[in-house]
Design a protein around this motif. Sequence first.
Motif, PDB file in Angstrom:
ATOM      1  N   UNK A  55      45.693   0.676  46.721  1.00  0.00           N
ATOM      2  CA  UNK A  55      45.020  -0.094  47.778  1.00  0.00           C
ATOM      3  C   UNK A  55      46.070  -0.868  48.590  1.00  0.00           C
ATOM      4  N   UNK A  56      46.071  -0.693  49.910  1.00  0.00           N
ATOM      5  CA  UNK A  56      47.134  -1.305  50.727  1.00  0.00           C
ATOM      6  C   UNK A  56      47.165  -2.825  50.584  1.00  0.00           C
ATOM      7  N   UNK A  57      48.373  -3.347  50.669  1.00  0.00           N
ATOM      8  CA  UNK A  57      48.600  -4.781  50.507  1.00  0.00           C
ATOM      9  C   UNK A  57      47.772  -5.571  51.507  1.00  0.00           C
ATOM     10  N   UNK A  58      47.673  -5.006  52.703  1.00  0.00           N
ATOM     11  CA  UNK A  58      46.988  -5.730  53.777  1.00  0.00           C
ATOM     12  C   UNK A  58      45.495  -5.856  53.510  1.00  0.00           C
ATOM     13  N   UNK A  59      44.958  -5.006  52.650  1.00  0.00           N
ATOM     14  CA  UNK A  59      43.512  -5.058  52.410  1.00  0.00           C
ATOM     15  C   UNK A  59      43.144  -6.018  51.287  1.00  0.00           C
ATOM     16  N   UNK A 109      37.702   3.038  36.373  1.00  0.00           N
ATOM     17  CA  UNK A 109      38.106   2.825  37.766  1.00  0.00           C
ATOM     18  C   UNK A 109      38.444   1.349  37.918  1.00  0.00           C
ATOM     19  N   UNK A 110      39.067   0.994  39.049  1.00  0.00           N
ATOM     20  CA  UNK A 110      39.447  -0.398  39.273  1.00  0.00           C
ATOM     21  C   UNK A 110      38.519  -1.039  40.298  1.00  0.00           C
ATOM     22  N   UNK A 111      38.326  -2.300  40.094  1.00  0.00           N
ATOM     23  CA  UNK A 111      37.500  -3.060  41.039  1.00  0.00           C
ATOM     24  C   UNK A 111      38.300  -4.281  41.459  1.00  0.00           C
ATOM     25  N   UNK A 112      38.514  -4.406  42.787  1.00  0.00           N
ATOM     26  CA  UNK A 112      39.272  -5.546  43.309  1.00  0.00           C
ATOM     27  C   UNK A 112      38.290  -6.634  43.722  1.00  0.00           C
ATOM     28  N   UNK A 113      38.502  -7.857  43.242  1.00  0.00           N
ATOM     29  CA  UNK A 113      37.685  -8.969  43.741  1.00  0.00           C
ATOM     30  C   UNK A 113      38.102  -9.243  45.179  1.00  0.00           C
ATOM     31  N   UNK A 114      37.205  -9.872  45.961  1.00  0.00           N
ATOM     32  CA  UNK A 114      37.496 -10.094  47.387  1.00  0.00           C
ATOM     33  C   UNK A 114      37.234 -11.554  47.746  1.00  0.00           C
ATOM     34  N   UNK A 128      39.138 -16.346  42.791  1.00  0.00           N
ATOM     35  CA  UNK A 128      40.275 -16.492  41.868  1.00  0.00           C
ATOM     36  C   UNK A 128      40.613 -15.156  41.221  1.00  0.00           C
ATOM     37  N   UNK A 129      39.619 -14.293  41.078  1.00  0.00           N
ATOM     38  CA  UNK A 129      39.852 -12.984  40.479  1.00  0.00           C
ATOM     39  C   UNK A 129      40.663 -12.060  41.358  1.00  0.00           C
ATOM     40  N   UNK A 130      40.868 -12.426  42.601  1.00  0.00           N
ATOM     41  CA  UNK A 130      41.694 -11.611  43.490  1.00  0.00           C
ATOM     42  C   UNK A 130      43.130 -12.135  43.496  1.00  0.00           C
ATOM     43  N   UNK A 131      43.429 -13.014  42.546  1.00  0.00           N
ATOM     44  CA  UNK A 131      44.736 -13.668  42.482  1.00  0.00           C
ATOM     45  C   UNK A 131      45.875 -12.653  42.490  1.00  0.00           C
TER      46      UNK A 131
END
Lengths: 335, 499, 345
Positions: free
Chosen positions: A305-309, A238-243, A247-250
């Motif tokens: 995952x929406x761009x806005x999020x 699965x994927x995990x998005x940094x928030x 820097x990991x949410x780059x």
Amino acid sequence: MTLTRPALGLAALALALPVLTACGEDEPKLIIYNAQHEQLLEQIAPAFEEETGIDVELRHGKDLELSNQLVQEGDASDADVFLTENSPAMSQVEQAGLFERLPDDVLEVIPAQYRPRSGLWTGFVARSTVLVYNTDLVEESELPDSILELAEPEWAGRISFSPTGADFQAIVAAILHLEGEEATRAWLEGIEENGTVYDGNNVVLESVDAGESEVGIVYHYYWERDRVEGGDLSDDSAQYYFADQDPGAFLSVSGAGILESSDMKDEAREFLEFLVGEEGQQILADSYALEYPLNPAVQLEKGVKPFSELQPPVVNVSDLDSEAVVDLMTEVGFL
Amino acid sequence: MLLVVGVGVAALTLVPLGYVLWTTAELGADEARDFLWRPRIGELLWNTVRLLVAGVAASAVLGVVGAWVVERTDVPGRGWWHGLLCAPLAVPAFVNGYGWVSTTHAVQSFPGAVMVVTLSYYPLVYLPTVAALRRLDPAVEEVATSLGRGGWSVFARVTLPAVSPAVLGGALLVGLHLLAEYGALQLLNYPTLTTAILQQYATVFNGPEATLLALVLVSFCLLLLGLELLLRGHRRRSRVGSGSSGDPVRIRLGRMRLPVLAGLTGLALWALGVPLAALVRWLLRGTSAAVDLGELSGAVVTTLGLAVSGGVTATALAVPVVWLAVRNRGLVTTAVERSVYTASAMPGIVIALALVTVSIRLVPSLYQTVVVLLVGYTILFLPRAVVSVRSTFELVPPGLEEVARNLGCTGPGVARRVTLPLVLPGLTAATALVSLAVATELTATLLLAPLGTDTLATRFWSDASSIAYGAAAPYGLALIVLSIPSTWLLGRLSIRSAS
Amino acid sequence: MTAALEIRGLEAGYRGTPVLRGLDLVVPDGVTAILGPSGCGKTTLLRAVAGFVTPSAGTVTVAGSEVVGRRTVPARLRGLGYVPQDGALFPHLSVARNVRFGLPRSVRDADARVAEMLELVELPATMATRYPHELSGGQQQRVALARALAPRPRVVLLDEPFSSLDASLREDTGRAVVRALRAAGAAAVLVTHDQGEALSLADQVAVMLDGAFLQVGSPGSVYLTPSDPRVASFLGHASLLDGKVADGREATCALGVVPLQTTTAPGVVRLAVRAEQLQIRSAGADGAPAEVVDISFYGHDATVRVRLDSGEELSARTPATSVPTAGDRVSVRVVGDVVAFAEGP
């Protein structure tokens, strides 16, 4: 020995000639040096040709391969347009002074943070850094808040990534810009210690899905695309998005620019207009690329995952320095 | 005139070495040392050396044992086994690597890398060893037996020394191939000097770092050549006298027959079964496998066009070189021929890097054109063309031409009525061999093919390296089909050269 | 004392085609030549004895111990020396290492044995360090013999050992080889298709044709008293003529009345007239009238082919001093006794 006929060799030569000469046709074509995914351009180029009647010739390569080639070729280059996956290669060509300034109507379509202040090129799609993780081996709750934590000893032997690709190098460029040289070197040394190196993000994805490593640093669309394709490489991960602007949410920007040496600048401008315009952006959004269109009028759907999020750190593409990244990675021993 | 062409060809083949030395000299010693004296380079060297040693050793053992079983025992179906043992040559190493990686990730390790490259390259030892065993006068082995030696002792003390030049030559070829191998090792995630050069190239184009790595790689190749010369020594091991190579006495396998058959079957399954099964499997079920026949046939046409042009160019350039060496022996002409052979120690990647730089700097109008790619193929495969063309020209002793002149033929008449008919089959064969080698070439093609030129190998590579196994499968199969004729030819030659 | 080599009822074949059809041969000390045209099976016989061909029936006994028969002794344990065509020296070993190849490791004085063997085959000791490709063909054959003799075999098998040598070398090498064999006390089986070689070198000659022995005996007996017309024509270049015997001591044929070597039963016979028994004389002299067809001049003598007026063609040997020319009319006469073979029923 059956190849005794002299005619055979001559016939073969005759056969070969048309193939070889086919490369030089009369009609001028818009030559695009393309480092973006081939499949993406093979969808948008025909649409552009149909709409404008301008013929396009695509020459595929990798970000830094093509940017370096452009720099070497200089004014003699055949290229009219340059497209990349990540922005550092664009910056390199920009610094070599090879880009033509883009017209304002192209630039204004794209939000300012996704294009350089110089206006010499523009972003047209973006991809988010993610951590892909094996769902059998790791709980989402165990995953770190920041990508920087992956350099900690607790992640020893558990991570994988593809440091030789431009994708990863763009992420490093962002970290370098956000955290400074010392912290970046320390981070690189840490993950070098902790991780397994693969060549190619698909290989990273495969290794995570197969459980050979627990987490991998990639962009979001690798996992999403595989989902769409049937899930061979994504069924156990699965994927995990940094928030929180980690820097990991780059968010890495794919760039497009027009070469100053182009002799088809008008056609090239038309192409860029099409690329960032609603029609072109919609084609990108609908395509299998699954990257985020940067024209705010178009949204990527398809369950991504929406761009806005997304909560990316604020990085201006002008500030990413590919040369410093390569030096640093060579120093640490990745290259 | 001929001499000018010959010297020109020789100069061309020396471009890669010259480039490497020149760029290194330009760089300066300090900078070079800083780059080379790093743990990363140490790791690459260690990986390269241990792969080289283990791969060459394993290939030599497999090749010699295979040849011995086929030629010296009463194993049933020897003709079939000979074909099967040659057949892995028809599976390019990177296709074999794909077959294994897409089957199990266990091969992404040092033992895995050794296994895959061995399965791909042991025929390079097997073929010359079979030919040498065929040529070997069986009487030599019979005498040793009559002097009281058992089977193993005869093999170790008589047979092996007698075929050792062939084994050594084959091992050298394996070594050079291992040093130059990119595709298979990249898929196996086993970094060596060559894969590192390509990574450097993708990251910083043809920067000085890539050239430095190339220098190290070339040094390895030259070292290998020197080592082989040293081991071969000056002693003649060829047969003394004419002797009849009758049918040798074959060792009865007896109870060993089943284990030997099992071993041969296992080898065939490992070297051929696994990659072929993987290709078929992915072709049938691959998610990205929607075969685009247009693209496939486009790649086939491009590949064939390049292959034939490359074959014709290399053969055409080999002719003056050979003519000079055979008919006008002298210091210069010998030097010309030798310089061509040094190119056989140049990995494709080094030749490609050299041509990228040289063409950009000196003839930018040719950069990114088919011309440079063909020059690359020519340098890469000229040694092969020269070898086959040479054996052809040796079929035409000067005496024949003198007789023709004596019978009233003019110079061109001699060429048309005597020389040409005699050498044409050989020239065609040389063209075919080089063409087929070009068709499956990957490394140099990746760097030199004009952007947008897709060959079967590069299409296969772009799919296989991004894990689109299904999409890669049809191209892999096409590559194998293209390689079958040359493999068949080599297999036949190894048997026939004896009689 | 047991024979060096004894062969009884030996049969062998390739893929069902018989090559050896029940051979019997006793090889005493000295040299036994197996003489026959190529393809007669003589090499197969040698290889069967050496152990490289498996016979289908029969026994082979070497110095009293059976090596083929109830059990088959492997080639390496038969204790036979073997010298193949061309010698088959190990090209990667020096002369000395070639010669000592068959000596067990435990032999202490291997160097001395090598020197002794080289001396035996009349090669200088300095040759020990040379390599096979540095030797002439004759020297190679001598080294091959030295190698075969070094382990002191009771019997040495030689397969056409001189066939690849020049005519001038052949004789010298042949004599040297036989001297060495005698000095070493080894019996020898020499396979050859050259009758001169067989007759001049051997103590016993076995004439072989189509996988069977036609005659075994001393050189003199097989030459002078052939037991079969095929032996006669192969050995003495004898011409065969039809004849008729009336009283047992003489026969009538195209050459007139000729004396017979042995008393023969009356009836139709086949006469063998050796070339040197035919005398060519000028036309009109006593003898059968004939015409000269062609001539092969050798220097010391010449072979003259003549056609009798009655149609038969004969070969005669004449001294170099009295050679006719083709087309000459001559008369032909027989000197000495002629061998007669009764025609088969």
